[in-house]
Scaffold this active site. Sequence first.
Site, PDB file in Angstrom:
ATOM      1  N   GLY A 266       0.756  -1.211  -0.132  1.00 33.36           N
ATOM      2  CA  GLY A 266       0.074  -0.087  -0.170  1.00 33.36           C
ATOM      3  C   GLY A 266       0.787   1.351  -0.015  1.00 33.36           C
ATOM      4  O   GLY A 266       2.179   0.979  -0.169  1.00 33.36           O
TER       5      GLY A 266
ATOM      6  N   ASP B 235      -8.781   4.698  10.016  1.00 31.70           N
ATOM      7  CA  ASP B 235      -9.186   4.293   8.715  1.00 31.70           C
ATOM      8  C   ASP B 235      -9.886   2.992   8.970  1.00 31.70           C
ATOM      9  O   ASP B 235      -9.443   1.794   8.479  1.00 31.70           O
ATOM     10  CB  ASP B 235      -7.820   4.144   7.817  1.00 31.70           C
ATOM     11  CG  ASP B 235      -8.070   3.705   6.429  1.00 31.70           C
ATOM     12  OD1 ASP B 235      -9.024   4.230   6.061  1.00 31.70           O
ATOM     13  OD2 ASP B 235      -7.013   3.141   5.798  1.00 31.70           O
TER      14      ASP B 235
END
Length: 460
Positions: free
Chosen positions: A21, A134
Amino acid sequence: MSPRVGEEFGGFRIDGVLGRGGMGVVYRAWQHRMRRPVALKVLPPEYAEDPVYRERFGREAAALAMLDSPHVVAIHDHGEVDGCLYLAMQLVDGPDLTRVLEAGPMDPARALAVVDQVVSALGDAHAIGVVHRDVKAGNVLLRPRAEHHDEDFAYLCDFGIARSAEVDRTSETSGVIGTVGYLAPERLHGAPATAASDVYAVGCLLWVMLTGDLPYRGSQPEVIVAHDRAPIPQLLVEDRRTASVNALLRAMLAKDPADRPSVREARDRIRAIRADAPSRADAAPERPVRRRRWWPAAVAGVAVVAAIGVTATILLTSGASATDRVALSTPAGLSCEPVSPADDDVRAQVVCRPGGEVGELRIAALDDTDAATGYLRTAAGADPAGLTDGRCPDDLPAKQSWSRDGRGGLLVCTVLGTTTRFAWTDEQQATVSVLDGRVGTPYPADLRAVEDFFAGLRFG
């Protein structure tokens, strides 16, 4: 440089890659000193070069190491090796919710049991002043159910972008951090993350588990404005439990953070619904209400959308209609459906579903080439001006020029959330095309299919 599989990294042996990521790579590794397997997150070297981030990273890692919760992935160790910061975490041998939901929405009883555990994890984190920032399906891991367990065991992971609630805001790195599909309205206006914004994200997560879809869909600007102004989604009411879940969703997804329940209140309401659940034989399936697609009349009033700065007033001189220009930018062999333009600057738009290993392809006609290039930053989910010049996708995120069959423009390759995204302009037709990886197949597993599909595009 990040370590490679088979190499030694400090006191760890790198055994495999678990995921990639924007914040680095997560490896399956073996910690020699403790003789145990771990999930090792290694950040890119540039983070270690930033003294402000280094200090913040160490502070947050220490705070997370204090977080003792059965439903939070434990932080074992943190430090720096060869100029790279790392976190050594508990290794959970199980899929994330994104992968589990590939098989379809969860049974309501199972979804409520999982979200109960996620809320418990957040309660433990908030108790020591840590906000996640998140919460999403990809950050919830499920340990496979054993014969002696009657439900999933959930872990909330990736607190790597969490922050202490007591940290001075001036030490924060700038920008909104999180996944747009789960972001509370106040976050999209630039407000800092709070316990209330985590509660909002859990409301989105519950909707995803029950329906298999995000609460609001569309382009990034559409989703941003929908979080801020669209009606809160609701399930079709067919029994008492569904009505109670709808009331919970209305509370957790309230636009005003002051109207949302605390994590403790949310947990108590979830448990009350679970206790009042009908028997399996009597349970009716819950379905999302079919809602008319909501389009913003204007996006300039929303701070995040206003920053996009897409404007267009000069019409093309070619004389071709917007519909014709979209057709000329549509790859050969694809069948596409027209959809209502999602932005005031878009004159015509189609959606194509190629199938196979890739997801959706959207093609939008703008007023002129400058407008199309400007709109690209919205379509890509990243400003091309900030991307590296280079060959895609080897250096994601990156940008390059492309040309084929008389078509050409600018191509950008990014990762939006967990999905590989290619977006490109057709300068001749002033269009923007957006190609996503297959839903439920996170980067980098979807990268090769998206790359191959783009490489094979042909135009009539």
